[in-house]
Write a protein that holds these residues in place. Sequence first.
Motif, PDB file in Angstrom:
ATOM      1  N   THR A  69     -35.926 -20.603  35.020  1.00 18.89           N
ATOM      2  CA  THR A  69     -37.219 -20.221  35.816  1.00 18.89           C
ATOM      3  C   THR A  69     -37.228 -18.829  36.416  1.00 18.89           C
ATOM      4  O   THR A  69     -38.053 -18.033  36.292  1.00 18.89           O
ATOM      5  N   TYR A  70     -35.889 -18.339  36.926  1.00 19.45           N
ATOM      6  CA  TYR A  70     -35.849 -17.270  37.577  1.00 19.45           C
ATOM      7  C   TYR A  70     -35.905 -16.144  36.376  1.00 19.45           C
ATOM      8  O   TYR A  70     -36.241 -14.968  36.676  1.00 19.45           O
ATOM      9  N   ASN A  71     -35.328 -16.289  35.363  1.00 20.74           N
ATOM     10  CA  ASN A  71     -35.131 -15.422  34.188  1.00 20.74           C
ATOM     11  C   ASN A  71     -36.676 -15.059  33.833  1.00 20.74           C
ATOM     12  O   ASN A  71     -36.705 -13.882  33.437  1.00 20.74           O
ATOM     13  N   THR A  72     -37.378 -16.077  33.685  1.00 21.88           N
ATOM     14  CA  THR A  72     -38.942 -16.052  33.015  1.00 21.88           C
ATOM     15  C   THR A  72     -39.635 -15.080  34.192  1.00 21.88           C
ATOM     16  O   THR A  72     -40.340 -14.095  33.648  1.00 21.88           O
ATOM     17  N   LEU A  73     -39.408 -15.250  35.407  1.00 24.17           N
ATOM     18  CA  LEU A  73     -40.057 -14.672  36.199  1.00 24.17           C
ATOM     19  C   LEU A  73     -39.668 -13.148  36.472  1.00 24.17           C
ATOM     20  O   LEU A  73     -40.691 -12.313  36.791  1.00 24.17           O
ATOM     21  N   VAL A  74     -38.518 -13.150  36.603  1.00 21.22           N
ATOM     22  CA  VAL A  74     -37.606 -11.592  36.680  1.00 21.22           C
ATOM     23  C   VAL A  74     -38.549 -10.742  35.603  1.00 21.22           C
ATOM     24  O   VAL A  74     -38.773  -9.575  35.618  1.00 21.22           O
ATOM     25  N   MET A  75     -38.412 -11.323  34.163  1.00 18.87           N
ATOM     26  CA  MET A  75     -38.835 -10.377  33.299  1.00 18.87           C
ATOM     27  C   MET A  75     -40.435 -10.272  33.237  1.00 18.87           C
ATOM     28  O   MET A  75     -40.728  -9.201  32.831  1.00 18.87           O
ATOM     29  N   GLY A  76     -40.775 -11.159  33.604  1.00 20.41           N
ATOM     30  CA  GLY A  76     -42.344 -11.241  33.812  1.00 20.41           C
ATOM     31  C   GLY A  76     -42.842 -10.266  34.584  1.00 20.41           C
ATOM     32  O   GLY A  76     -43.872  -9.419  34.594  1.00 20.41           O
ATOM     33  N   LEU A  77     -42.256 -10.289  35.978  1.00 15.76           N
ATOM     34  CA  LEU A  77     -42.688  -9.283  37.110  1.00 15.76           C
ATOM     35  C   LEU A  77     -42.122  -7.795  36.507  1.00 15.76           C
ATOM     36  O   LEU A  77     -42.945  -6.721  37.066  1.00 15.76           O
ATOM     37  N   CYS A  78     -41.182  -7.714  35.770  1.00 10.72           N
ATOM     38  CA  CYS A  78     -40.758  -6.405  35.414  1.00 10.72           C
ATOM     39  C   CYS A  78     -41.828  -5.744  34.426  1.00 10.72           C
ATOM     40  O   CYS A  78     -42.036  -4.546  34.718  1.00 10.72           O
ATOM     41  N   LYS A  79     -42.256  -6.556  33.415  1.00  8.49           N
ATOM     42  CA  LYS A  79     -43.253  -6.088  32.508  1.00  8.49           C
ATOM     43  C   LYS A  79     -44.722  -5.869  33.187  1.00  8.49           C
ATOM     44  O   LYS A  79     -45.422  -5.072  32.573  1.00  8.49           O
ATOM     45  N   ALA A  80     -44.779  -6.496  34.374  1.00  6.43           N
ATOM     46  CA  ALA A  80     -46.162  -6.226  35.120  1.00  6.43           C
ATOM     47  C   ALA A  80     -45.808  -5.147  36.015  1.00  6.43           C
ATOM     48  O   ALA A  80     -46.872  -4.931  36.913  1.00  6.43           O
ATOM     49  N   GLN A  81     -44.770  -4.314  36.068  1.00  8.36           N
ATOM     50  CA  GLN A  81     -44.622  -3.275  36.996  1.00  8.36           C
ATOM     51  C   GLN A  81     -44.594  -3.644  38.502  1.00  8.36           C
ATOM     52  O   GLN A  81     -44.891  -2.976  39.416  1.00  8.36           O
TER      53      GLN A  81
END
Length: 459
Positions: A373-385
């Motif tokens: 869950t956290y890996n998915t969100l951290v990566m998604g937030l990084c890609k969304a700046q």
Amino acid sequence: MGKLPPSMRSAKVPLSLLKSTPTPAPSPSPMPHYLTMKSKSKPKTKTSYPNPNPNIGAIKPQPMLFSSPSLSSAISTSTSLLSSPSPPSINSLLQSFCRAGATSADSISFFNHLASSTSFAPDKSAFHILLYHCISSSSDISPVLRVFNLMSESNHPPDAASLDLSIRALCSSPKSPRLDDACSLILKSPVKPDEYTYNFLVRRLARDRPVSSVNHFIEHVRSKLSIQPNVVTYTILIDAWCRHGNLREATRLVKMLSDNGFKPDAYVYNTIMKGHCMLDDCGGVMDVYNKMKDEGVEPDLVTYNTLLFGLSKAGMMPSAKRIMKLMADSGQFPDVVTYTSLMNGMCRKGEAQEARALLTEMEEKGLEPNDCTYNTLVMGLCKAQHLDEAIELYHVMIIKGMKMDGPTYASLVRTLCRAGRISDAYEVFDFVIESKSLPEVSAYTGLESSIKWVQKRKP
């Protein structure tokens, strides 16, 4: 992103190490852990036999009674020990001699000596001690067959538990699984395997051998022992073909399952759905789901989670949300995997903030987010700046003792470096090393490439 398993300082990066080690090619993202979860409809495949061998399991090893594997010395020592005021048990003597490094031939000879020279009447556990030792000390199965013959001549003939112990010991050999010997023993044993042992071996073969050779073994056993494959056997084969990307053959086996009088259950259909997910075939996933409904097979939680994963991975978020509502209406309530799949799909669509809101929703429902869950969100937030929010969740991962996967680490370090936060990138590097999330070389490589990108952009 899309990887759903089954999860502080700044010293300069040693470039010499990095230059001498090529960057490893990215491995394909594994399927999420729920695609191999057991569902309620899965038939039992594990035998319920008690552990018959005192050498393994809960029974503690006996103290060593022999200092060498010499047969003559063991006979002399055992005679002395048995005439002492507090003689050890015969099984203790046998086990200790085996542990001293005796050969399989000597252990059988010692067993025969004890049986002939004392009032020792071997019980089933004594034979099983001998069986296990013959498997671990010999490179062929002839000593095992000798023990089976001894058992046949005693009051404890070999049974399904004896064969099960032998097959599992062969398949779990420390050096490498002895699958050929296990197949040979199945065919030569004086007792037929039960369905648990048979399917256990089929599953091990399907894991390590081409599916065609597994089919050959099944047909050979069918002709020699008249053992027919059951629903578990077919499901193992279906799963094997799906893992190899051959959905046509997997689907053919589903039809064969029905033709042989077995009704495919949710577990079978879930396996086929998993295969379509692995090929990014969202339409195929939906077709399997509709077929389940047409056949009157009730979808379970794994079915819905697999379907949600496929739809989310394809970016079909409206359909995924409809399925989530449908599963709740059918009494299957969303779990951590359900929410993580939706978060993954939202992040793929650039809806990282909406995915972040789902984290709050699932926590309010008493669900505990996991590493995925956290890996998915951290990566998604990084890609969304949304770097600050990604850092916030990264700190939560540290507090909770979670691990960061490779793609998430690369994304976070790259985003930090491009934002000029090099020292923070080094802190993330330290975290993945200290938490053993990644090998050092992989972590060095990801950090170095991000720093080099920044240096090239400088005027």
